[in-house]
Scaffold this motif. Structure first.
Motif, PDB file in Angstrom:
ATOM      1  N   ARG A  88      35.968  34.462  31.882  1.00  0.00           N
ATOM      2  CA  ARG A  88      36.663  33.275  32.391  1.00  0.00           C
ATOM      3  C   ARG A  88      37.389  33.607  33.690  1.00  0.00           C
ATOM      4  O   ARG A  88      37.682  34.746  34.002  1.00  0.00           O
ATOM      5  N   ASN A  89      37.662  32.547  34.448  1.00  0.00           N
ATOM      6  CA  ASN A  89      38.466  32.650  35.665  1.00  0.00           C
ATOM      7  C   ASN A  89      37.835  33.526  36.740  1.00  0.00           C
ATOM      8  O   ASN A  89      38.530  34.203  37.490  1.00  0.00           O
ATOM      9  N   LEU A  90      36.513  33.505  36.823  1.00  0.00           N
ATOM     10  CA  LEU A  90      35.859  34.148  37.958  1.00  0.00           C
ATOM     11  C   LEU A  90      36.201  33.378  39.219  1.00  0.00           C
ATOM     12  O   LEU A  90      36.308  32.155  39.217  1.00  0.00           O
ATOM     13  N   VAL A  91      36.373  34.105  40.315  1.00  0.00           N
ATOM     14  CA  VAL A  91      36.628  33.493  41.618  1.00  0.00           C
ATOM     15  C   VAL A  91      35.327  33.510  42.407  1.00  0.00           C
ATOM     16  O   VAL A  91      34.667  34.546  42.515  1.00  0.00           O
ATOM     17  N   TRP A 127      35.881  39.226  39.872  1.00  0.00           N
ATOM     18  CA  TRP A 127      36.663  39.333  38.639  1.00  0.00           C
ATOM     19  C   TRP A 127      37.711  40.403  38.855  1.00  0.00           C
ATOM     20  O   TRP A 127      37.398  41.544  39.183  1.00  0.00           O
ATOM     21  N   HIS A 128      38.990  40.034  38.723  1.00  0.00           N
ATOM     22  CA  HIS A 128      40.104  40.948  39.000  1.00  0.00           C
ATOM     23  C   HIS A 128      39.972  41.560  40.394  1.00  0.00           C
ATOM     24  O   HIS A 128      40.185  42.772  40.578  1.00  0.00           O
ATOM     25  N   GLU A 129      39.597  40.710  41.345  1.00  0.00           N
ATOM     26  CA  GLU A 129      39.513  41.074  42.763  1.00  0.00           C
ATOM     27  C   GLU A 129      38.415  42.085  43.074  1.00  0.00           C
ATOM     28  O   GLU A 129      38.381  42.650  44.167  1.00  0.00           O
ATOM     29  N   LYS A 130      37.521  42.318  42.129  1.00  0.00           N
ATOM     30  CA  LYS A 130      36.365  43.181  42.369  1.00  0.00           C
ATOM     31  C   LYS A 130      35.103  42.334  42.312  1.00  0.00           C
ATOM     32  O   LYS A 130      35.013  41.373  41.530  1.00  0.00           O
ATOM     33  N   TYR A 220      29.533  44.752  38.786  1.00  0.00           N
ATOM     34  CA  TYR A 220      30.893  45.072  38.346  1.00  0.00           C
ATOM     35  C   TYR A 220      30.921  46.407  37.611  1.00  0.00           C
ATOM     36  O   TYR A 220      30.048  46.693  36.789  1.00  0.00           O
ATOM     37  N   PRO A 221      31.932  47.257  37.877  1.00  0.00           N
ATOM     38  CA  PRO A 221      32.027  48.551  37.175  1.00  0.00           C
ATOM     39  C   PRO A 221      32.210  48.369  35.670  1.00  0.00           C
ATOM     40  O   PRO A 221      32.838  47.411  35.217  1.00  0.00           O
ATOM     41  N   GLU A 222      31.654  49.278  34.898  1.00  0.00           N
ATOM     42  CA  GLU A 222      31.795  49.304  33.446  1.00  0.00           C
ATOM     43  C   GLU A 222      31.301  48.021  32.774  1.00  0.00           C
ATOM     44  O   GLU A 222      31.836  47.578  31.750  1.00  0.00           O
TER      45      GLU A 222
END
Length: 235
Positions: A88-91, A127-130, A220-222
């Protein structure tokens, strides 16, 4: 209605509102002003996504599929009214939003005729600025006559559900390793030819009619991919 309630239940689970188990059917009936049958159908849809564990006599417990990974792509969640595939909340950063006609290559991918008019949406999603993924999606204008810029910047699936009552009935999904093209590498500022996971999806709505085709490259990492399988013979 049960699909809308299922989406709300998924959102509540993702937001941590239900950390251990779902409320009782009676409590959910009061919460969502719905009949017992509607609540049961909504719960069953969430269960099919692998987000719940059924314990006889004790109710439905939350299945935490993100214990070992920061981000899980739930590939079981392909029939929800709004997209439960991504966090959720992808930019979104929209790179391209226009209309095109299918060329030979795209027509073959979508298994439709050449010259069909489509909406084309190319987005970088964070996601989380990445950087999370690069998404290229193509929607049939014969099915979606209007796609709003606001939806393209946020949730296209929420828009389609609200404006046209369209949800995914089923989908064909193809996972593969892909080498970044020069264009993809440039958009994501990554190395040309680098290898990442890609998901090609054809989504269908009622009567198995094609709605869209998308090609998503995950960086995205991980990142982890999750599938849930139910053995119907043992239910």
């Amino acid at each position: 209605m049960y699909r809308d309630i299922a989406t709300k239940l998924v959102n509540a689970i993702q937001d941590g509102e239900f950390e251990v188990k779902l409320p009782t059917e009676a409590q959910l009936m009061t919460r969502y002003h719905a009949s017992r049958n509607t609540i049961r159908k909504a719960i069953d849809l969430v269960y099919q996504q692998g987000l719940l564990r059924r314990v006889q006599g004790s109710g439905y417990f939350i299945a935490n599929i993100q214990l070992r990974h920061k981000t899980v792509v739930n590939l079981s969640a392909r029939t929800m009214p709004s997209s439960a595939l991504h966090p959720r909340n992808l930019v979104s950063k929209v790179v391209t939003f226009d209309t095109i006609h299918t060329d030979a290559a795209l027509a073959k991918q979508m298994q439709i005729d050449e010259g069909i008019e489509l909406y084309r949406v190319i987005r970088l999603r964070y996601w989380h600025e990445k950087l999370y993924c690069l998404e290229k999606a193509y929607y049939l204008k014969s099915v979606v006559p209007y796609l709003s810029p606001e939806a393209v910047n946020h949730s296209i699936w929420d828009f389609l559900n609200e404006a046209y009552g369209i949800g995914i009935a089923n989908s064909d999904d193809y996972l593969s390793l892909t080498n970044l093209t020069e264009e993809e590498a440039s958009l994501m500022q990554l190395d040309h030819g680098a290898t990442y996971m890609a998901l090609d999806s054809c989504n269908y709505y009622k009567n198995n009619s094609l709605l869209d085709f998308s090609h998503t490259v995950f960086v995205y990492p991980e990142l982890a991919l999750y599938f849930h399988t139910t053995n119907l013979a043992n239910n």
